[in-house]
Motif scaffolding. Structure first.
Motif: not given
Length: 208
Positions: A160, A184, A186, A205-207
């Protein structure tokens, strides 16, 4: 159950009355984990840094770090060894909550034999490493998905923008799965009423 991804193999699984965090990591891993409340922490391959970092959570969480059967506040967690040919022990976890059954494969680095997967039945969401290096790669991960037949697969442990530059990107896994463009999100809302309406593969998605 709401599923949030913080990078690597760290997820936050939360619903009313329950909050589970998988594989919390030290900030040296390349990401910064937010300060959150958790009732349960699961560690797939515990080592000193992970064990030290568990102290940063609110809520005095119950730490699970190996095979066994556990029940915390109505949430059931089953740990299974999946560590063939590994120098460090790996534990996969099945987390049964009110809304969904989640399987977290930890740092899996081999394609399990069929007898190793007999306990992995009717999985709603599979959290699976795909990046190679210390885990299975995209092609192997696609084989594991075919073997376990989850309703939804969510890749983890891949390259990532924030780190893991020496791993494969998730696109390799998507290609092996025959997915041209994954959805994709959240967060993923995983429950018995909606999970079957989701695509086979979801990219979280990376938080932060």
């Amino acid at each position: 159950m709401e599923i949030i991804w913080y990078g690597n193999s760290c997820f936050h699984l939360r619903q009313r009355g329950c909050s589970v965090v998988t594989d919390p990591y030290d900030p040296e891993a390349g990401f910064r984990l937010p300060r959150i409340t958790a009732a349960i922490l699961t560690l797939s391959r515990p080592h000193n840094k992970e064990l030290d970092y568990t102290r940063g959570f609110r809520g005095s969480p119950y730490v699970i770090q190996g095979p066994g059967e556990y029940e915390v506040g109505g949430t059931f967690v089953f740990g299974f060894p999946l560590d063939r040919e590994q120098k460090q022990k790996n534990t996969a976890y099945i987390i049964e909550a009110q809304d969904a059954t989640i399987c977290h494969l930890g740092n899996l680095c081999h394609i399990p034999a069929r007898e190793e997967t007999e306990q992995f039945d009717e999985i709603d969401v599979l959290l699976i490493p795909v990046g190679g290096k210390d885990t299975i790669d995209g092609a192997q991960a696609a084989e594991v998905v075919s073997l376990l037949e989850p309703t939804v697969a969510i890749p983890m442990c891949y390259c990532t923008d924030g780190g893991d530059a020496d791993m494969e990107e998730a696109s390799h896994f998507l290609s092996e799965m025959g997915v041209q463009e994954a959805k994709k999100l959240a967060t993923l809302d995983a429950n018995k009423n909606t999970i079957g309406r989701q695509p086979d593969v979801v990219i979280l998605e990376r938080s932060e």
